[in-house]
Design a protein around this motif. Structure first.
Motif, PDB file in Angstrom:
ATOM      1  N   ARG A  54       0.811  -1.225   0.000  1.00  0.00           N
ATOM      2  CA  ARG A  54       0.000   0.000   0.000  1.00  0.00           C
ATOM      3  C   ARG A  54       0.841   1.271   0.000  1.00  0.00           C
ATOM      4  O   ARG A  54       0.301   2.369  -0.120  1.00  0.00           O
ATOM      5  CB  ARG A  54      -0.970  -0.027   1.166  1.00  0.00           C
ATOM      6  CG  ARG A  54      -1.974  -1.177   1.008  1.00  0.00           C
ATOM      7  CD  ARG A  54      -3.189  -1.015   1.873  1.00  0.00           C
ATOM      8  NE  ARG A  54      -4.086  -2.145   1.781  1.00  0.00           N
ATOM      9  CZ  ARG A  54      -5.040  -2.276   0.877  1.00  0.00           C
ATOM     10  NH1 ARG A  54      -5.225  -1.343  -0.010  1.00  0.00           N
ATOM     11  NH2 ARG A  54      -5.822  -3.347   0.859  1.00  0.00           N
ATOM     12  N   TYR A  60      -6.807   2.249 -11.002  1.00  0.00           N
ATOM     13  CA  TYR A  60      -7.723   1.495 -11.844  1.00  0.00           C
ATOM     14  C   TYR A  60      -8.414   2.452 -12.795  1.00  0.00           C
ATOM     15  O   TYR A  60      -9.212   3.289 -12.391  1.00  0.00           O
ATOM     16  CB  TYR A  60      -8.767   0.744 -11.006  1.00  0.00           C
ATOM     17  CG  TYR A  60      -9.713  -0.048 -11.877  1.00  0.00           C
ATOM     18  CD1 TYR A  60      -9.274  -1.167 -12.562  1.00  0.00           C
ATOM     19  CD2 TYR A  60     -11.029   0.355 -12.054  1.00  0.00           C
ATOM     20  CE1 TYR A  60     -10.117  -1.893 -13.390  1.00  0.00           C
ATOM     21  CE2 TYR A  60     -11.885  -0.364 -12.873  1.00  0.00           C
ATOM     22  CZ  TYR A  60     -11.420  -1.485 -13.541  1.00  0.00           C
ATOM     23  OH  TYR A  60     -12.250  -2.192 -14.360  1.00  0.00           O
ATOM     24  N   LYS A  85     -11.915  -4.830 -11.883  1.00  0.00           N
ATOM     25  CA  LYS A  85     -11.346  -4.889 -10.532  1.00  0.00           C
ATOM     26  C   LYS A  85     -12.261  -5.730  -9.648  1.00  0.00           C
ATOM     27  O   LYS A  85     -13.471  -5.512  -9.636  1.00  0.00           O
ATOM     28  CB  LYS A  85     -11.228  -3.465  -9.985  1.00  0.00           C
ATOM     29  CG  LYS A  85     -10.647  -3.371  -8.603  1.00  0.00           C
ATOM     30  CD  LYS A  85     -10.340  -1.922  -8.295  1.00  0.00           C
ATOM     31  CE  LYS A  85     -11.079  -1.453  -7.107  1.00  0.00           C
ATOM     32  NZ  LYS A  85     -10.745  -0.079  -6.723  1.00  0.00           N
ATOM     33  N   ASP A  90     -10.371  -3.617  -2.617  1.00  0.00           N
ATOM     34  CA  ASP A  90      -9.963  -2.535  -1.707  1.00  0.00           C
ATOM     35  C   ASP A  90      -9.776  -3.007  -0.265  1.00  0.00           C
ATOM     36  O   ASP A  90      -9.058  -2.372   0.496  1.00  0.00           O
ATOM     37  CB  ASP A  90     -10.967  -1.381  -1.762  1.00  0.00           C
ATOM     38  CG  ASP A  90     -10.946  -0.701  -3.127  1.00  0.00           C
ATOM     39  OD1 ASP A  90      -9.880  -0.652  -3.764  1.00  0.00           O
ATOM     40  OD2 ASP A  90     -12.018  -0.234  -3.560  1.00  0.00           O
ATOM     41  N   GLN A  91     -10.404  -4.115   0.109  1.00  0.00           N
ATOM     42  CA  GLN A  91     -10.247  -4.663   1.449  1.00  0.00           C
ATOM     43  C   GLN A  91      -9.194  -5.773   1.500  1.00  0.00           C
ATOM     44  O   GLN A  91      -8.959  -6.362   2.556  1.00  0.00           O
ATOM     45  CB  GLN A  91     -11.575  -5.239   1.959  1.00  0.00           C
ATOM     46  CG  GLN A  91     -12.650  -4.212   2.218  1.00  0.00           C
ATOM     47  CD  GLN A  91     -13.349  -3.774   0.955  1.00  0.00           C
ATOM     48  OE1 GLN A  91     -13.570  -4.569   0.052  1.00  0.00           O
ATOM     49  NE2 GLN A  91     -13.680  -2.497   0.870  1.00  0.00           N
ATOM     50  N   CYS A 115      -9.350 -11.414   1.798  1.00  0.00           N
ATOM     51  CA  CYS A 115      -9.768 -10.278   2.616  1.00  0.00           C
ATOM     52  C   CYS A 115      -9.925 -10.715   4.056  1.00  0.00           C
ATOM     53  O   CYS A 115     -10.101 -11.902   4.326  1.00  0.00           O
ATOM     54  CB  CYS A 115     -11.104  -9.735   2.114  1.00  0.00           C
ATOM     55  SG  CYS A 115     -10.995  -9.063   0.465  1.00  0.00           S
TER      56      CYS A 115
END
Length: 126
Positions: A54, A60, A85, A90-91, A115
């Motif tokens: 991160r 994207y 995506k 995102d998690q 996740c």
């Protein structure tokens, strides 16, 4: 015992189909490899896995670009995924990318996203 021509052809076709199927099965096995091995095996299909880095940009715009980190070595690997995506990306805590190294980045054909489980017990603050 003499076999009829039709029986012989049927046996040959059955064994041919079995051999072809076994070959396809072996071809579709994609081993997990280190980032270094994936880069050395250009154009071969591998699976690489690692947590999302991160600290690097995740973009994207029709194409998903991100970086994963190899836990053992700390090496990073840029990944490009040209499909939609994943909804839970995102998690994601960890990503497995299946694809090949093209000299610049790992071009993923498939992504498997891990996740945090919503069933894990929440950490309670004292």
């Amino acid at each position: 015992m003499k076999l009829k021509a039709g029986t012989t052809v049927a046996i040959v076709l059955i064994f041919g189909a079995l051999a072809y199927g076994a070959g396809q099965f072996v071809t579709n096995l994609t081993p997990y490899v280190s980032f270094q091995e994936a880069k050395a095996g250009k154009d071969r299909v591998f699976q690489v896995m690692g947590p999302l880095d991160r600290s690097q940009p995740i973009t994207y715009t029709g194409v998903l670009n991100f970086t994963i980190k190899e836990e053992k070595t700390g090496q990073t690997l840029p990944v490009r995924f040209k499909k939609s995506k994943p909804a839970n990306f995102d998690q994601a805590t960890q990503v497995t990318a299946i694809g090949s190294w093209n000299g610049e980045y790992f071009e993923a054909r498939k992504l498997l996203v891990k996740c945090p489980s919503k069933y894990e017990e929440e950490v309670k603050a004292d």
